[in-house]
Design an enzyme around this catalytic site. Structure first.
Site, PDB file in Angstrom:
ATOM      1  CB  SER A  56      48.061  49.753  37.810  1.00 48.58           C
ATOM      2  OG  SER A  56      48.424  49.252  36.780  1.00 48.58           O
ATOM      3  CG  ASP A 351      48.820  41.793  39.744  1.00 50.14           C
ATOM      4  OD1 ASP A 351      49.699  42.008  38.944  1.00 50.14           O
ATOM      5  OD2 ASP A 351      48.130  42.542  40.105  1.00 50.14           O
ATOM      6  CG  HIS A 354      49.929  45.341  38.555  1.00 52.40           C
ATOM      7  ND1 HIS A 354      49.032  45.082  38.669  1.00 52.40           N
ATOM      8  CD2 HIS A 354      50.022  46.781  37.914  1.00 52.40           C
ATOM      9  CE1 HIS A 354      48.242  45.726  38.153  1.00 52.40           C
ATOM     10  NE2 HIS A 354      48.530  46.758  37.652  1.00 52.40           N
TER      11      HIS A 354
END
Ligand SMILES: *[C@@H]1O[C@H](CO)[C@@H](O)[C@H](O)[C@H]1NC(C)=O
Ligand SMILES: *[C@@H]1O[C@H](CO)[C@@H](O)[C@H](O)[C@H]1NC(C)=O
Ligand SMILES: *[C@@H]1O[C@H](CO)[C@@H](O)[C@H](O)[C@H]1NC(C)=O
Ligand SMILES: *[C@@H]1O[C@H](CO)[C@@H](O)[C@H](O)[C@H]1NC(C)=O
Ligand SMILES: *[C@@H]1O[C@H](CO)[C@@H](O)[C@H](O)[C@H]1NC(C)=O
Ligand SMILES: *[C@@H]1O[C@H](CO)[C@@H](O)[C@H](O)[C@H]1NC(C)=O
Ligand SMILES: *[C@@H]1O[C@H](CO)[C@@H](O)[C@H](O)[C@H]1NC(C)=O
Ligand SMILES: *[C@@H]1O[C@H](CO)[C@@H](O)[C@H](O)[C@H]1NC(C)=O
Ligand SMILES: *[C@@H]1O[C@H](CO)[C@@H](O)[C@H](O)[C@H]1NC(C)=O
Ligand SMILES: *[C@@H]1O[C@H](CO)[C@@H](O)[C@H](O)[C@H]1NC(C)=O
Length: 386
Positions: A56, A351, A354
């Site tokens: 991610s 978040d 990340h």
């Protein structure tokens, strides 16, 4: 630690200077068009194409297209993307761009190449000439990593298999020159560490060194696989201090397992051990004519977590998520009803897991311009121009 601060400051001053020089040299002094959200490139680029693999930290929307991948491992809903040029969620785990986007930008592309899964079968062959992003949030070096949490991910093995198959579709004459000159940008491993650190099996039953060695062996096999299809320029980003992201801080506190940075100790210890093993693997890999650039993400982030903020950045909050709920350190889900921090540029984390757009931008500048403090043996700009 104090003795390392000047080197950080120096590295950054050098970074800013060399960066400006590089831009002037390339005659790219003109203002960059931040609103160019397209996938292809118009101007001059330092490599013909970029191929992105990993998790991610670099996914630009592949998971949107995986039917069994759940919302935990997708970022295609608000408030993701609030600062992206279209102000829409794209699947990037960020308020705006991510690390792959900023590295691509620094090499002259408008942003990361598009997600493989967003392309049509005919589109793939055409897009291979400029690069494709194969990364999948939640994935790791191990095949099973991400499976339970996400429902479905493209594993590294899957990502490489799809790349290899696309190269074969291109035909040898078209592909070999292109592939050998292109940049292979890989950012993976954090999710393997998260899962291992979170596993509540009694600690005496495990051998951390053996686990980490297994990861490095897998990494090596993936690099060999890419080399065999013609890849020669590898940029490898090591996992950063994974125990310091907001969710892991909360976990560390719950388990009474925190280190001097206030982070999840077990997880950070794994990151600290992994980097030198990855470096050593690359230094000893026997692949004729390949070049690499490895980023020491642990070293890069350690000082930030100690409160030493890179010049030119305005990070004041390094432990709390910008987008979250009311829980400790705002680690609740970042979704359309989550609270949003007032100034995103003050936050390291978007978040619970990340980085913010601004943090990714800073990291990418480091990867592309650092002169030996945290990127070895050469930076990405140098690697690209070899
Ligand atoms: C943004 O998303 C909304 C709905 O989610 C959609 O209607 C709109 O077309 C999107 N805009 C762009 C530029 O993609
Ligand atoms: C991982 O999956 C690939 C296929 O996607 C398979 O070829 C490989 O053997 C698997 N590795 C392990 C260790 O199971
Ligand atoms: C850790 O594992 C537990 C299950 O053992 C799971 O409920 C939790 O979500 C995991 N936490 C993280 C941060 O992955
Ligand atoms: C852990 O694994 C490493 C590498 O395989 C090995 O050298 C070491 O002896 C093991 N340690 C223990 C306590 O088993
Ligand atoms: C937490 O760990 C510290 C040091 O390891 C120990 O002194 C303390 O008693 C522990 N607290 C709890 C609640 O387990
Ligand atoms: C982390 O590593 C340090 C130094 O190797 C060690 O003292 C400490 O016990 C480790 N902590 C955990 C939680 O593994
Ligand atoms: C690139 O790789 C070649 C062979 O693998 C090596 O001889 C050369 O020193 C490398 N260049 C740099 C700048 O590291
Ligand atoms: C840094 O952030 C603070 C708080 O959001 C803001 O007041 C200040 O103007 C910012 N500084 C710069 C140089 O952007
Ligand atoms: C956002 O996530 C929270 C849980 O953290 C949940 O209670 C809330 O219903 C979610 N909002 C939406 C719109 O899904
Ligand atoms: C990258 O590293 C080289 C030395 O290897 C250095 O000359 C250059 O200034 C660095 N930065 C950029 C943006 O090229």
């Amino acid at each position: 630690m104090a003795s390392r601060r000047p080197s950080w400051a120096l590295a950054l001053v050098a970074l800013c200077l060399s960066f400006e020089l590089a831009l002037q040299e390339k005659g790219k002094g003109k203002k960059e068009d931040d609103n160019n959200g397209g996938g292809g490139g118009g101007g001059e680029t330092l490599v013909p194409a970029i191929f992105v693999f990993g998790d991610s930290t670099v996914d630009v929307g592949n998971n949107n297209f995986l039917p069994r991948c759940n919302d935990i491992c997708r970022a295609n809903y608000p408030r993701y993307g609030v600062d992206y040029p279209s102000q829409n969620a794209t699947g990037r785990f960020s308020n705006g761009y991510n690390l792959a986007d900023y590295v691509a930008k620094l090499l002259g592309f408008p942003e990361s190449p598009p997600a493989l899964k967003s392309l049509s079968e005919e589109g793939i062959i055409e897009q291979m000439k400029k690069g494709i992003n194969y990364a999948s949030g939640g994935s790791g070096l191990r095949n099973h990593t991400g499976h339970d949490l996400c429902g479905q991910v493209c594993t590294m093995a899957d990502q490489l298999e799809m790349f290899t198959s696309n190269v074969q579709k291109m035909g040898k004459e078209d592909s070999s020159e292109l592939i050998s000159r292109s940049l292979f940008f890989i950012s993976v491993g954090s999710n393997d560490l998260f899962e291992y650190a979170n596993d509540s099996k009694p600690r005496h039953n495990r051998n951390d060194t053996e686990f980490l060695k297994g990861l490095v062996d897998l990494y090596k096999s993936y690099l060999q696989e890419l080399y065999e299809v013609g890849a020669r320029k590898f940029s490898v980003v090591s996992p950063s201090l994974v125990g310091c992201c907001p969710i892991q801080r909360v976990l560390g506190n719950q388990r009474n397992d925190t280190d001097g940075l206030g982070c999840f100790g077990t997880a950070n210890n794994l990151s600290r051990q992994l980097y030198p093993m990855m470096l050593s693997m690359l230094q000893n890999i026997d692949l004729q004519g390949m070049n690499y650039s490895i980023a020491d993400s642990v070293g890069m982030t350690e000082l930030v977590f100690e409160g030493v903020i890179p010049p030119g950045m305005n990070l004041t909050v390094v432990d709390t998520a910008c987008c979250g709920g009311s829980g400790p350190l705002q680690v609740d889900k970042c979704n359309s009803t989550a609270t949003l921090c007032p100034n995103r540029d003050n936050y390291l984390f978007w978040d619970g897991f990340h980085a913010t757009d601004v943090a990714s931008s800073g990291a990418a500048k480091m990867l592309c311009s650092d002169e030996g403090s945290f990127v070895h043996p050469i930076n990405i700009t140098k690697l690209a121009t070899l």
